[in-house]
Scaffold this active site. Structure first.
Site, PDB file in Angstrom:
ATOM      1  N   GLN A  15       0.856  -1.087   0.046  1.00  0.00           N
ATOM      2  CA  GLN A  15      -0.047  -0.113   0.052  1.00  0.00           C
ATOM      3  C   GLN A  15       0.844   1.111   0.029  1.00  0.00           C
ATOM      4  O   GLN A  15       0.747   2.152  -0.867  1.00  0.00           O
ATOM      5  CB  GLN A  15      -0.826   0.069   1.273  1.00  0.00           C
ATOM      6  CG  GLN A  15      -2.116  -1.060   1.180  1.00  0.00           C
ATOM      7  CD  GLN A  15      -2.726  -0.859   2.557  1.00  0.00           C
ATOM      8  OE1 GLN A  15      -3.933  -0.155   2.527  1.00  0.00           O
ATOM      9  NE2 GLN A  15      -2.616  -1.428   3.447  1.00  0.00           N
ATOM     10  N   LEU A  40      12.721  -9.999   2.329  1.00  0.00           N
ATOM     11  CA  LEU A  40      13.458  -9.351   3.820  1.00  0.00           C
ATOM     12  C   LEU A  40      13.536 -10.391   4.896  1.00  0.00           C
ATOM     13  O   LEU A  40      14.062 -10.288   5.798  1.00  0.00           O
ATOM     14  CB  LEU A  40      12.406  -8.089   4.151  1.00  0.00           C
ATOM     15  CG  LEU A  40      12.232  -7.027   3.600  1.00  0.00           C
ATOM     16  CD1 LEU A  40      11.549  -5.831   3.999  1.00  0.00           C
ATOM     17  CD2 LEU A  40      13.763  -6.453   3.396  1.00  0.00           C
ATOM     18  N   THR A  65       2.675  -7.642   8.263  1.00  0.00           N
ATOM     19  CA  THR A  65       1.832  -6.882   8.778  1.00  0.00           C
ATOM     20  C   THR A  65       0.203  -7.617   9.183  1.00  0.00           C
ATOM     21  O   THR A  65      -0.603  -7.071   9.472  1.00  0.00           O
ATOM     22  CB  THR A  65       1.351  -5.535   7.854  1.00  0.00           C
ATOM     23  OG1 THR A  65       1.009  -6.109   6.591  1.00  0.00           O
ATOM     24  CG2 THR A  65       2.374  -4.610   7.621  1.00  0.00           C
ATOM     25  N   ASP A 105       1.510   2.098  15.727  1.00  0.00           N
ATOM     26  CA  ASP A 105       1.019   2.602  17.166  1.00  0.00           C
ATOM     27  C   ASP A 105       0.937   1.323  17.801  1.00  0.00           C
ATOM     28  O   ASP A 105       0.891   1.356  19.145  1.00  0.00           O
ATOM     29  CB  ASP A 105      -0.362   3.113  16.777  1.00  0.00           C
ATOM     30  CG  ASP A 105      -1.469   2.212  16.305  1.00  0.00           C
ATOM     31  OD1 ASP A 105      -2.143   1.392  16.798  1.00  0.00           O
ATOM     32  OD2 ASP A 105      -1.336   1.828  14.984  1.00  0.00           O
ATOM     33  N   TYR A 128       3.228  -8.890  16.352  1.00  0.00           N
ATOM     34  CA  TYR A 128       3.487  -7.764  15.423  1.00  0.00           C
ATOM     35  C   TYR A 128       4.284  -6.457  16.026  1.00  0.00           C
ATOM     36  O   TYR A 128       5.292  -6.035  15.852  1.00  0.00           O
ATOM     37  CB  TYR A 128       2.360  -7.530  14.796  1.00  0.00           C
ATOM     38  CG  TYR A 128       2.217  -6.300  13.884  1.00  0.00           C
ATOM     39  CD1 TYR A 128       3.120  -6.417  12.777  1.00  0.00           C
ATOM     40  CD2 TYR A 128       1.569  -4.860  14.272  1.00  0.00           C
ATOM     41  CE1 TYR A 128       3.129  -5.070  12.037  1.00  0.00           C
ATOM     42  CE2 TYR A 128       1.687  -3.995  13.375  1.00  0.00           C
ATOM     43  CZ  TYR A 128       2.429  -4.004  12.278  1.00  0.00           C
ATOM     44  OH  TYR A 128       2.453  -2.881  11.413  1.00  0.00           O
TER      45      TYR A 128
END
Length: 290
Positions: A15, A40, A65, A105, A128
């Protein structure tokens, strides 16, 4: 920083990465790599690719994610979210490059109701968040020049996100139950990419030495239920949206109730503040209709 630096962009089909392809092209030669071109999860491959490309700027929006999957894919999450950013940082330090990295966050535990500042204590609730925080710390420990942009509730016109899921489900189902006690700011990936480019443009023109963590999210706040209601208004659908507490929607990974981020440091350093989340959402949905 040279006039047309080489910029290594990871996660180019994600995104944020997709939007960064466009915004960064004004600043330099962008080498945009997707997960096939740069895996990665393979630290040695990451190091080799950075040395091959020899960038002056590394921009890393790529991450593991899938918040719930991370609870059982711990090693993969750690490889992508912790070890890979550390390798990127080591290579940035080695060649005096600038590393731009995105975080979340979810490094906070979600207590309280006030927006979190960059130096507030971190206490992630899930794998996460823990691996993203460890990634931040690996970057900081490297000594490289770095900007870490923490953001929240990212969405856009492509990929997998709340906006696209809600638009689909509101057409498929007459009634949806949506969590109403988690509060944060939906953030359009376009705004993240454009603000990142503005920050880098300022650094190129004026210089900068206040490296570290900056919060970068759209303005205002809402719940997931409120986000869904705003999507419904723009989409003119008739599904009934029922607010529920998080306890009625158990997930493998615990989510923070308070995802508010204080963005004052970004404005103080660069004079930049992202637009309100409702305005951003309206622009995104309008563009999707075209």
């Amino acid at each position: 920083m040279s006039a047309r630096p080489r910029i290594l962009l990871t996660g180019a089909n994600g995104q944020v990465g997709w939007e960064l392809r466009r915004t960064l092209s004004c600043l330099g030669e962008v080498v945009a790599l997707d997960s096939r071109a740069m895996n990665l999860a393979d630290a040695n491959a990451v190091r080799q690719k950075v040395r091959e490309i020899a960038p002056l700027i590394i921009v890393n929006p790529a991450a593991h994610t899938a918040v719930d999957k991370a609870e059982t894919e711990v090693e993969l999450a750690r490889a992508v979210n912790t070890i890979a950013p550390g390798v990127l940082a080591e290579e940035a330090e080695r060649r005096d490059a600038l590393l731009v990295h995105y975080s979340t966050d979810y490094v906070f535990n979600g207590s309280g109701t006030t927006p979190r500042r960059e130096d507030d204590a971190c206490d992630p609730l899930n794998v996460y968040g823990k691996t993203k925080l460890e990634g931040e710390r690996a970057i900081q420990a490297s000594g490289c020049r770095h900007l870490i942009f923490r953001t929240s509730w990212v969405y856009g016109a492509r990929g997998s996100n709340f906006l696209l899921t809600m638009r689909r489900l509101m057409r498929e189902r007459p009634e949806l139950k949506i969590v109403a006690d988690q509060i944060g700011a939906p953030t359009w990936c376009r705004d993240l990419a454009e603000t990142t480019a503005l920050v880098l443009s300022q650094i190129s023109a004026c210089g900068f030495d206040q490296w570290g963590v900056f919060h970068m999210s759209n303005g205002g706040e809402t719940s997931w239920h409120g986000f869904a209601e705003a999507i419904q208004v723009l989409d003119s659908t008739d599904a009934r949206l029922l607010p529920i507490p998080s306890s009625d929607y158990p997930t493998p990974a615990q989510r923070p109730l308070n995802s508010r981020l204080n963005n004052d440091r970004l404005e103080q350093a660069f004079g930049l503040r992202l637009q309100d989340w409702q305005a951003a959402l309206a622009l995104c949905v309008d563009e999707m209709r075209q």
